[in-house]
Design a protein around this motif. Structure first.
Motif, mmCIF file in Angstrom:
data_model
loop_
_atom_site.group_PDB
_atom_site.id
_atom_site.type_symbol
_atom_site.label_atom_id
_atom_site.label_comp_id
_atom_site.label_asym_id
_atom_site.label_seq_id
_atom_site.Cartn_x
_atom_site.Cartn_y
_atom_site.Cartn_z
ATOM 1 N N ASN A 69 -1.385 10.863 8.052
ATOM 2 C CA ASN A 69 -0.819 9.786 7.928
ATOM 3 C C ASN A 69 0.807 9.188 8.247
ATOM 4 O O ASN A 69 1.705 8.954 8.248
ATOM 5 C CB ASN A 69 -0.568 10.123 6.325
ATOM 6 C CG ASN A 69 -1.884 9.416 5.286
ATOM 7 O OD1 ASN A 69 -1.853 8.074 5.713
ATOM 8 N ND2 ASN A 69 -1.591 10.941 5.086
ATOM 9 N N SER A 121 -1.898 14.978 2.659
ATOM 10 C CA SER A 121 -1.727 14.189 3.582
ATOM 11 C C SER A 121 -2.369 14.271 4.023
ATOM 12 O O SER A 121 -2.185 15.121 5.685
ATOM 13 C CB SER A 121 0.057 13.946 3.292
ATOM 14 O OG SER A 121 0.199 13.099 4.153
ATOM 15 N N LEU A 130 -3.785 7.274 4.036
ATOM 16 C CA LEU A 130 -3.563 5.884 4.097
ATOM 17 C C LEU A 130 -3.494 5.175 5.520
ATOM 18 O O LEU A 130 -3.648 4.406 5.230
ATOM 19 C CB LEU A 130 -1.744 5.961 3.804
ATOM 20 C CG LEU A 130 -1.146 4.616 3.698
ATOM 21 C CD1 LEU A 130 -1.344 4.174 2.587
ATOM 22 C CD2 LEU A 130 0.141 4.789 2.950
ATOM 23 N N ARG A 183 0.429 -0.986 0.017
ATOM 24 C CA ARG A 183 0.099 -0.214 -0.046
ATOM 25 C C ARG A 183 1.155 1.331 0.400
ATOM 26 O O ARG A 183 1.089 2.269 -0.742
ATOM 27 C CB ARG A 183 -0.923 0.357 1.495
ATOM 28 C CG ARG A 183 -2.555 1.158 0.971
ATOM 29 C CD ARG A 183 -3.230 0.615 2.044
ATOM 30 N NE ARG A 183 -3.685 -1.154 2.405
ATOM 31 C CZ ARG A 183 -4.048 -1.214 3.426
ATOM 32 N NH1 ARG A 183 -4.158 -0.717 4.304
ATOM 33 N NH2 ARG A 183 -4.483 -2.096 3.486
ATOM 34 N N PHE A 220 -3.711 16.099 -5.215
ATOM 35 C CA PHE A 220 -4.245 14.778 -5.111
ATOM 36 C C PHE A 220 -3.667 14.665 -3.446
ATOM 37 O O PHE A 220 -3.465 15.528 -2.798
ATOM 38 C CB PHE A 220 -2.273 14.137 -4.820
ATOM 39 C CG PHE A 220 -2.328 11.956 -4.584
ATOM 40 C CD1 PHE A 220 -2.901 11.364 -5.545
ATOM 41 C CD2 PHE A 220 -1.880 11.672 -3.910
ATOM 42 C CE1 PHE A 220 -2.992 10.265 -5.372
ATOM 43 C CE2 PHE A 220 -2.026 10.926 -3.106
ATOM 44 C CZ PHE A 220 -2.660 9.284 -4.241
ATOM 45 N N GLN A 263 1.950 6.801 -6.389
ATOM 46 C CA GLN A 263 0.893 7.668 -6.985
ATOM 47 C C GLN A 263 1.450 9.575 -6.775
ATOM 48 O O GLN A 263 1.529 9.832 -7.922
ATOM 49 C CB GLN A 263 -0.275 7.427 -6.269
ATOM 50 C CG GLN A 263 -0.697 6.141 -6.569
ATOM 51 C CD GLN A 263 -1.551 6.158 -8.317
ATOM 52 O OE1 GLN A 263 -1.880 6.699 -8.974
ATOM 53 N NE2 GLN A 263 -0.338 5.117 -9.074
ATOM 54 N N LEU A 264 1.522 9.268 -5.535
ATOM 55 C CA LEU A 264 2.994 10.833 -5.236
ATOM 56 C C LEU A 264 3.824 10.781 -6.252
ATOM 57 O O LEU A 264 3.228 12.246 -6.318
ATOM 58 C CB LEU A 264 3.187 10.662 -3.689
ATOM 59 C CG LEU A 264 1.746 10.520 -2.657
ATOM 60 C CD1 LEU A 264 3.136 10.082 -1.532
ATOM 61 C CD2 LEU A 264 1.672 11.555 -3.044
ATOM 62 N N VAL A 308 0.826 3.892 -3.150
ATOM 63 C CA VAL A 308 0.867 5.362 -2.716
ATOM 64 C C VAL A 308 2.266 6.058 -2.703
ATOM 65 O O VAL A 308 2.181 6.966 -3.386
ATOM 66 C CB VAL A 308 0.457 6.273 -1.385
ATOM 67 C CG1 VAL A 308 0.316 6.767 -1.063
ATOM 68 C CG2 VAL A 308 -1.209 5.276 -1.439
ATOM 69 N N TYR A 361 -4.584 12.192 0.418
ATOM 70 C CA TYR A 361 -5.124 10.511 0.629
ATOM 71 C C TYR A 361 -4.296 10.524 1.663
ATOM 72 O O TYR A 361 -4.497 11.425 2.912
ATOM 73 C CB TYR A 361 -3.867 9.446 -0.372
ATOM 74 C CG TYR A 361 -1.973 9.920 0.167
ATOM 75 C CD1 TYR A 361 -1.712 9.311 1.348
ATOM 76 C CD2 TYR A 361 -1.482 11.169 0.334
ATOM 77 C CE1 TYR A 361 -0.422 9.044 2.117
ATOM 78 C CE2 TYR A 361 0.020 11.939 0.667
ATOM 79 C CZ TYR A 361 0.232 10.586 1.437
ATOM 80 O OH TYR A 361 1.727 10.978 2.065
#
Length: 107
Positions: free
Chosen positions: A33, A30, A100, A8, A96, A15-16, A12, A98
């Motif tokens: 995280n 973020s 996580l 995972r 973006f 993707q970053l 990520v 996220y």
């Protein structure tokens, strides 16, 4: 660390990196995280592209990689009291976003 969590994090991270490469002046958020280890290369790419990497966290303690880069305008750390996440109007728009660690809680 379990293979699932490691996979995972690697996903990520890829993707970053892609967001930083594909966007002019990328903005990444973020949310909660922790150590943000998945962002090491993205933080460098973001800096080179003149973007911004924002960490929104309730611990009050910036991640180690942000302490090293704290003077860098690309790295921004925002803390909030538990249960009081800031309004999106106060932190802007992002390419973006996220969270996580929220996924980790589902395991």
């Amino acid at each position: 660390m379990s293979r699932i969590l490691e996979a995972r994090r690697e996903f990520v991270a890829s993707q970053l990196d892609a967001v930083c490469i594909e966007n002019e002046r990328p903005r990444i958020l973020s949310v909660a995280n922790g150590a943000v280890r998945e962002a090491e290369s993205a933080l460098q790419l973001c800096r080179e592209a003149g973007g911004q990497f924002v960490v929104l966290d309730g611990t009050g303690e910036p991640p180690d990689i942000f302490r090293l880069d704290y003077a860098n305008p690309c790295a921004r750390y925002i803390t909030y009291p538990y249960g009081a996440i800031p309004s999106p109007r106060n932190i802007g728009e992002f390419d973006f976003v996220y969270a996580l660690n929220l996924l980790n809680e589902l395991d």
